[in-house]
Write an enzyme that holds these catalytic residues in place. Sequence first.
Site, PDB file in Angstrom:
ATOM      1  N   ALA A  79     -18.633 -29.351  16.166  1.00 32.27           N
ATOM      2  CA  ALA A  79     -17.027 -29.627  15.602  1.00 32.27           C
ATOM      3  C   ALA A  79     -17.550 -30.244  14.261  1.00 32.27           C
ATOM      4  CB  ALA A  79     -16.747 -30.520  16.405  1.00 32.27           C
ATOM      5  N   ALA A  80     -18.600 -30.739  13.998  1.00 24.72           N
ATOM      6  CA  ALA A  80     -18.826 -31.314  12.731  1.00 24.72           C
ATOM      7  C   ALA A  80     -18.976 -30.225  11.471  1.00 24.72           C
ATOM      8  CB  ALA A  80     -20.265 -32.357  12.680  1.00 24.72           C
ATOM      9  N   LYS A  81     -19.723 -29.344  11.844  1.00 26.47           N
ATOM     10  CA  LYS A  81     -20.055 -27.848  11.115  1.00 26.47           C
ATOM     11  C   LYS A  81     -18.579 -27.111  10.835  1.00 26.47           C
ATOM     12  CE  LYS A  81     -24.163 -28.420   9.759  1.00 26.47           C
ATOM     13  NZ  LYS A  81     -24.509 -28.855   8.193  1.00 26.47           N
ATOM     14  N   TYR A 127     -21.989 -31.400  17.195  1.00 25.02           N
ATOM     15  CA  TYR A 127     -22.632 -30.797  16.197  1.00 25.02           C
ATOM     16  C   TYR A 127     -21.520 -29.605  15.691  1.00 25.02           C
ATOM     17  CZ  TYR A 127     -25.944 -28.114  13.239  1.00 25.02           C
ATOM     18  OH  TYR A 127     -26.457 -27.431  12.231  1.00 25.02           O
TER      19      TYR A 127
END
Length: 251
Positions: A154-156, A152
């Site tokens: 890393a995605a943001k 999460y």
Amino acid sequence: MGRRIIVTGGGTGIGRAIGARLLAGCEEMVLVGRRRGVLEDAADALRTLAGDGTEVTVAACDLADPAQVGDLAGALRAGPTIDVLVANAGGNFGQAAGDDPADVARAWRADFEGNVLTAVLLTQALLPHLTRPGARVVAMSSIAALRGNGSYGAAKAAVNAWVLSLATQVAPDGITVNAVAPGFVPDTPFWHDRLAADPAAYESRLRPIPMGRAGTVEEVAAAVDYLASADAGWTTGQILQVNGGTLLGRG
């Protein structure tokens, strides 16, 4: 003439609060998300708040599906240019990952698709239809992008990188692109199930916050409102942290 505003993930939590905050001066607002019933409930509430003069409609779409996004973008391009695009849709989709490589791959793909593609696909499809000059793009990041939180976070972090790149690309057209990165805001679907499963998590999340309290969806919406305003015309490529001092800014 009032503004045309698109809010993704607009049916609940922060997205719904953003919709309410941006009603002033809005001629048309489109709430986008996967669940039409939830969107319709939010739209009804916003129509009551707005009164006459503001049209609130909904569009059900899986924003990680290129075909569905293409159809939605085509429908939106049939109307006036878009003044504000809030790419708020997202969530923590990879929480249950184990050590098995297949589980890890599933979790990381789910968070990338659910947080990055949901912002990038629609925004890129609508770029030619943004008002020039003056359009505002606001993406939803998270404190997790800078504090580290698995797939999460890393995605943001990828959302942040995309915002910085896109801001440079469209700045010559007078379009701004920024992100808002909330800290602990418990009154959202993101936190409801997690806190119900572990009530002690609430106090543990409060402890590192210097202001000693959680944030509210209205405070996050206020930050989006500023970045979407005419006053923010010289603010672009920024990640606005809204976290009660949990993560302090550095110039």
